[in-house]
Design an enzyme around this catalytic site. Structure first.
Site, PDB file in Angstrom:
ATOM      1  CG  ASP A 229      -1.796   1.167   1.376  1.00  0.00           C
ATOM      2  OD1 ASP A 229      -1.704   2.075   0.530  1.00  0.00           O
ATOM      3  OD2 ASP A 229      -2.600   1.182   2.334  1.00  0.00           O
TER       4      ASP A 229
ATOM      5  CE1 TYR B   2      -3.251  12.479 -11.656  1.00  0.00           C
ATOM      6  CE2 TYR B   2      -3.722  13.803 -13.610  1.00  0.00           C
ATOM      7  CZ  TYR B   2      -2.987  12.818 -12.981  1.00  0.00           C
ATOM      8  OH  TYR B   2      -2.003  12.168 -13.666  1.00  0.00           O
TER       9      TYR B   2
HETATM   10  C1  AKB Z   1      -5.474  11.651 -16.957  1.00  0.00           C
HETATM   11  O1  AKB Z   1      -6.185  11.712 -17.978  1.00  0.00           O
HETATM   12  O2  AKB Z   1      -5.901  11.895 -15.818  1.00  0.00           O
HETATM   13  C2  AKB Z   1      -4.017  11.290 -17.127  1.00  0.00           C
HETATM   14  C3  AKB Z   1      -3.138  12.493 -17.231  1.00  0.00           C
HETATM   15  C4  AKB Z   1      -3.188  13.348 -18.425  1.00  0.00           C
HETATM   16  O3  AKB Z   1      -2.361  12.743 -16.352  1.00  0.00           O
HETATM   17  N1  AKB Z   1      -3.842  10.449 -18.253  1.00  0.00           N
END
Ligand code: AKB
Length: 320
Positions: free
Chosen positions: A53, A143
């Protein structure tokens, strides 16, 4: 210290091919694959594998000590589309796993780290064409925020503690061996599978959504390239822009049609459209080319040929 590599997140799309390549370059027993779940047969049978993990510092430390690991490739992460559904989970995974390896290096237990960043560090206010290394970074996704924050920490650990961490801003990656999961650029892999099986693809990104993309072989070359570069050549310790090709769903469909003329694409954009719209169309990766000699190989049509050939081959083998 002798070179011994740990790959965290080895069962994923990049991790599985990275493991395969590194095991070919170095002896298989010198490349330890690890993930929270088991990977494909090739990964499991070609060398050592540990269930791990990425959030568990002591578990990583145990493996690092037991196998005398010198380099870690941290490929475990939650990607853009899934991260929008589980923001705190994504933040915790993406940041905790990074701090785990940065701190192991700070304590002198490992020598070198690879950590992937992404074009997601850019946002709606970023200039879209030939996006420069040092332009506006105001990501609008969880992200992207985690990748931008991670980049800042990588640079900080390098400057403050001398940690040898190296990073690339990956574009969308396309491969035939292991499926991607939870990304916005995943359509560019799915489309090949559906073209072969159904001659039709319903695209969750709209026509005209041009994004930076790359064939996996090139991404693996870049990853190993930056890790093999001399420390003084790696001048950027946040994340290097990395580029190969840029296209939209209609371009990849046209490339597939050269091989499967009856193939058709239909557009039904969903929530991932907003994510894609916030990212650049194309990237300026001249710093990577200049500093450590990065160069890509595959264009769109070459990639399509390899993708279709290999996916058709594996379909034939499973139906025999
Ligand atoms: C995503 O689509 O989240 C990834 C990236 C571009 O980092 N492939």
């Amino acid at each position: 210290m002798k070179k011994r590599i740990l790959i965290i997140g080895a069962s994923g799309q990049i991790g599985s091919e990275l493991t395969e390549r590194l095991r070919k370059i170095y002896a298989p027993h010198k490349v330890i694959a690890s993930d929270i779940r088991e990977g494909n047969q090739e990964l499991m049978e070609s060398g050592p594998f540990e269930v791990l993990d990425a959030m568990d510092y002591s578990a990583i430390e145990d493996i690092v000590i037991n196998y005398e690991i010198s380099e870690v490739y941290l490929m475990a992460a939650m990607l853009s589309a899934t991260a929008e559904k589980f923001p705190m989970k994504a933040w915790n995974l993406n940041m905790t796993s990074l701090f785990n390896v940065l701190n192991l290096a700070k304590e002198g237990k490992i020598e070198k780290i690879f950590w992937p960043s992404s074009i997601a560090v850019f946002g709606p206010s970023t200039p879209k064409i030939n996006t420069h290394q040092n332009t506006i970074t105001e990501p609008s996704t969880v992200y992207g925020i985690s990748k931008l924050t991670g980049e800042r920490w990588c640079e900080y650990y390098h400057k403050k503690y001398g940690v040898d961490v190296r990073s690339l801003r990956y574009p969308g990656l396309i491969s035939y061996k292991t499926a991607p999961g939870g990304g916005t650029t995943d359509y560019a892999v799915e489309i090949y599978h559906k073209a072969i099986k159904h001659k039709k693809y319903i695209s969750f990104l709209d026509k005209g959504t041009v994004l930076p993309m790359m064939f996996m072989d090139d991404a693996i070359n870049a990853t190993i390239g930056i890790m093999e570069a001399k420390s003084e050549e790696v001048k950027i310790r946040s994340g290097y822009n990395l580029a190969a090709i840029s296209f939209g769903p209609e371009d990849i469909a046209a490339s597939i049609k050269k091989h499967i003329p009856e193939f058709e694409i239909v557009y039904q954009p969903d929530f991932r459209q907003d994510i894609a719209d916030s990212w650049p169309n194309s990237m300026d990766d001249s710093e990577a080319r200049k500093d450590w000699g990065w160069a890509h190989t595959y264009d769109l049509d070459e990639m399509t040929e390899v993708m279709l050939e290999n996916l058709q081959g594996s379909l034939r083998r499973t139906s025999e």
